[in-house]
Design an enzyme around this catalytic site. Structure first.
Site, PDB file in Angstrom:
ATOM      1  N   ASN A  12      -3.509   5.048  -3.126  1.00 56.08           N
ATOM      2  CA  ASN A  12      -4.364   4.978  -4.313  1.00 56.08           C
ATOM      3  C   ASN A  12      -5.832   4.936  -3.910  1.00 56.08           C
ATOM      4  O   ASN A  12      -6.200   4.384  -2.867  1.00 56.08           O
ATOM      5  CB  ASN A  12      -3.977   3.820  -5.237  1.00 56.08           C
ATOM      6  N   GLU A  65       0.834   8.197  -5.843  1.00 53.61           N
ATOM      7  CA  GLU A  65       1.823   9.261  -6.033  1.00 53.61           C
ATOM      8  C   GLU A  65       1.135  10.598  -6.292  1.00 53.61           C
ATOM      9  O   GLU A  65       1.510  11.631  -5.737  1.00 53.61           O
ATOM     10  CB  GLU A  65       2.741   8.930  -7.216  1.00 53.61           C
ATOM     11  N   CYS A  98      -3.805   7.430  -8.524  1.00 55.91           N
ATOM     12  CA  CYS A  98      -2.611   6.743  -8.015  1.00 55.91           C
ATOM     13  C   CYS A  98      -2.154   7.369  -6.691  1.00 55.91           C
ATOM     14  O   CYS A  98      -2.392   8.552  -6.423  1.00 55.91           O
ATOM     15  CB  CYS A  98      -1.466   6.853  -9.005  1.00 55.91           C
ATOM     16  N   GLU A 121      -9.334   4.015  -5.786  1.00 59.01           N
ATOM     17  CA  GLU A 121      -9.971   3.491  -6.996  1.00 59.01           C
ATOM     18  C   GLU A 121     -11.435   3.911  -7.065  1.00 59.01           C
ATOM     19  O   GLU A 121     -12.008   4.440  -6.108  1.00 59.01           O
ATOM     20  CB  GLU A 121      -9.829   1.967  -7.028  1.00 59.01           C
TER      21      GLU A 121
HETATM   22 ZN   LIG Z   1       0.400   6.643 -11.317  1.00 57.44          ZN
END
Ligand SMILES: [Zn+2]
Length: 131
Positions: free
Chosen positions: A43, A56, A54, A45
């Protein structure tokens, strides 16, 4: 043959590179590609919270950039409890077909929760539906 332990280990390792200064919630993800290779993401941010990425989706973007289009499995590792992909990530993963999703706690990598993506995102909007 999917090497679940190797995939989860890859997610655990890339979690260490997470950029998550706001939530302190580091997440690592790893995709098992059709050719047996593993592509990871963490991830990322941002001070403008909604544009955070994210793990994924970071893994999917990296894998697609490397030329992969088919994923057989995904592993996600975050904190002390298994977490499943968020709704946005489920939809992005669905674009690339069915896959097994391993969600492991960081301190118990050997015993992940196991789902099929279609169970996490039933009745999904997909390529066929968009035609
Ligand atoms: Zn996500």
């Amino acid at each position: 043959m999917i090497d679940m332990a190797a995939l989860i280990d890859a997610a655990f390792e890339v979690k260490k590179r997470s950029y998550s200064p706001y939530s302190q919630f580091a997440v690592g993800a790893a995709l098992w590609c059709e050719d047996g290779s593993i592509v990871v993401g963490c991830n990322v941010e941002n001070a403008s919270y909604p544009v955070s990425l994210c793990a994924e989706r970071a893994a999917v973007a990296a894998a697609v950039a490397l030329g992969h289009r088919k994923f057989l499995a995904l592993a996600v590792v975050a904190g002390q409890h298994p977490v499943t992909p968020c709704g946005a990530c489920r939809q992005v993963l669905r674009e690339f077909g069915e896959m097994t999703v391993f969600c492991a706690a960081a301190d118990d990598l050997q015993h992940p929760e196991v789902y099929e993506l279609s169970a996490l995102l039933p009745h999904s909007f997909d390529l066929e539906a968009s035609r």
